[in-house]
Each structure stands twice: as C-alpha cells, then as structure tokens.
Design a protein around this motif. Sequence first.
Motif, PDB file in Angstrom:
ATOM      1  N   ALA A  34     -60.654 -39.336  24.758  1.00  0.00           N
ATOM      2  CA  ALA A  34     -59.909 -40.566  25.041  1.00  0.00           C
ATOM      3  C   ALA A  34     -59.196 -40.464  26.391  1.00  0.00           C
ATOM      4  O   ALA A  34     -59.194 -41.422  27.171  1.00  0.00           O
ATOM      5  N   ALA A  35     -58.619 -39.302  26.671  1.00  0.00           N
ATOM      6  CA  ALA A  35     -57.940 -39.105  27.961  1.00  0.00           C
ATOM      7  C   ALA A  35     -58.952 -39.166  29.101  1.00  0.00           C
ATOM      8  O   ALA A  35     -58.678 -39.758  30.155  1.00  0.00           O
ATOM      9  N   PHE A  36     -60.123 -38.584  28.894  1.00  0.00           N
ATOM     10  CA  PHE A  36     -61.158 -38.604  29.930  1.00  0.00           C
ATOM     11  C   PHE A  36     -61.678 -40.025  30.156  1.00  0.00           C
ATOM     12  O   PHE A  36     -61.911 -40.434  31.294  1.00  0.00           O
ATOM     13  N   LEU A  37     -61.853 -40.780  29.074  1.00  0.00           N
ATOM     14  CA  LEU A  37     -62.274 -42.175  29.203  1.00  0.00           C
ATOM     15  C   LEU A  37     -61.246 -42.951  30.026  1.00  0.00           C
ATOM     16  O   LEU A  37     -61.613 -43.738  30.901  1.00  0.00           O
ATOM     17  N   ASP A  38     -59.981 -42.721  29.771  1.00  0.00           N
ATOM     18  CA  ASP A  38     -58.925 -43.387  30.540  1.00  0.00           C
ATOM     19  C   ASP A  38     -59.021 -43.020  32.019  1.00  0.00           C
ATOM     20  O   ASP A  38     -58.923 -43.893  32.886  1.00  0.00           O
ATOM     21  N   ILE A  39     -59.260 -41.775  32.323  1.00  0.00           N
ATOM     22  CA  ILE A  39     -59.405 -41.325  33.713  1.00  0.00           C
ATOM     23  C   ILE A  39     -60.605 -42.004  34.368  1.00  0.00           C
ATOM     24  O   ILE A  39     -60.521 -42.523  35.489  1.00  0.00           O
ATOM     25  N   LEU A  40     -61.733 -42.048  33.656  1.00  0.00           N
ATOM     26  CA  LEU A  40     -62.944 -42.672  34.209  1.00  0.00           C
ATOM     27  C   LEU A  40     -62.743 -44.162  34.438  1.00  0.00           C
ATOM     28  O   LEU A  40     -63.155 -44.709  35.476  1.00  0.00           O
ATOM     29  N   LEU A  41     -62.126 -44.855  33.475  1.00  0.00           N
ATOM     30  CA  LEU A  41     -61.888 -46.291  33.647  1.00  0.00           C
ATOM     31  C   LEU A  41     -60.924 -46.566  34.796  1.00  0.00           C
ATOM     32  O   LEU A  41     -61.151 -47.498  35.571  1.00  0.00           O
ATOM     33  N   THR A  42     -59.906 -45.743  34.918  1.00  0.00           N
ATOM     34  CA  THR A  42     -58.968 -45.897  36.038  1.00  0.00           C
ATOM     35  C   THR A  42     -59.687 -45.760  37.367  1.00  0.00           C
ATOM     36  O   THR A  42     -59.521 -46.572  38.278  1.00  0.00           O
ATOM     37  N   LYS A  43     -60.563 -44.763  37.446  1.00  0.00           N
ATOM     38  CA  LYS A  43     -61.327 -44.549  38.688  1.00  0.00           C
ATOM     39  C   LYS A  43     -62.304 -45.699  38.942  1.00  0.00           C
ATOM     40  O   LYS A  43     -62.402 -46.217  40.053  1.00  0.00           O
ATOM     41  N   ALA A  44     -63.016 -46.112  37.915  1.00  0.00           N
ATOM     42  CA  ALA A  44     -64.033 -47.161  38.081  1.00  0.00           C
ATOM     43  C   ALA A  44     -63.426 -48.532  38.382  1.00  0.00           C
ATOM     44  O   ALA A  44     -64.064 -49.351  39.038  1.00  0.00           O
ATOM     45  N   LEU A  45     -62.228 -48.781  37.915  1.00  0.00           N
ATOM     46  CA  LEU A  45     -61.647 -50.121  38.040  1.00  0.00           C
ATOM     47  C   LEU A  45     -60.650 -50.250  39.191  1.00  0.00           C
ATOM     48  O   LEU A  45     -59.962 -51.256  39.284  1.00  0.00           O
ATOM     49  N   LYS A  46     -60.628 -49.268  40.060  1.00  0.00           N
ATOM     50  CA  LYS A  46     -59.737 -49.355  41.244  1.00  0.00           C
ATOM     51  C   LYS A  46     -60.209 -50.418  42.172  1.00  0.00           C
ATOM     52  O   LYS A  46     -61.336 -50.685  42.387  1.00  0.00           O
TER      53      LYS A  46
END
Length: 136
Positions: A124-136
């Motif tokens: 879940a933490a990794f998904l949050d990191i990936l979404l944060t990066k992808a949605l910048k």
Amino acid sequence: MALEVNLEKLERLAARIWREHNKEDPISQLSFTEYDYLKVIQVAKEPIRLTDLASELGVSKPSASNMVKRLERKELVNRIPCSEDGRAQRLIPSENALHHLKSEAVVYREMASEIAEKLSTEEAAFLDILLTKALK
C-alpha cells in the motif's frame, strides 16, 4: 494485466462507491466536467481568476465562463472582487460546495480502504509512492 485494464477497473470501483454515497449530495449530481472545474477552484491556493481557471483546465475563457455560470446557478461557486484589479473578479467555492466537498472525503477513504485491505502495508505504501510519482 495491462495498465489500461486496471485503470478502467479503478474507475469502476470509484463509480460504484460514488453511487453508494450518491443520495442528496449535489456534488455527486455534477457532470465530470462540472466537478473538475469545482475541484480546480477548490484547490487553488487563493481565489482564482477566470483566465487562470481556463488556463489550468486547458479550455477557452468563454467555455470557462459558461461553466462558472452553471456552477453559480447551482450555488456552488461565488465571485469575489479582485484586490489587485477592481474590474476583475475571483472565484471561490460556496459554503454549500465546501460542505459537500468535505463529505466526499468519505468516498476516497472507503476506496483507499478497499484497495489497501487487499495489499500488505508495504505494498500500500509503495502504491502511494507510485501514484504520487505518476500523478505529478
């Protein structure tokens, strides 16, 4: 599974949860475009000018003007005088809109919870990191 398929599934999950919370909430009755405009107005660091709203959304100023009038009729947006230019106005969400936008957080919490319960804490933490990066 292709990213496109998972994004579609994510959209359907969101739509299902929104329908469950639909009831009398005027925000849930908005079209996607109306909601998009309202969210841009809400998250602006300061009351936003119509020109800046149009630019942020990538639309013409007349299109933005028409949509703002629509949101005003629904009592979701207010205009206030611009302190820098007496002829200009800035846009803010109405108290009614803020009240309903605040309650929409429940939908996103439920969605996050449904997704997180199928993942480990690390995933879940990794998904949050990936979404944060992808949605910048």
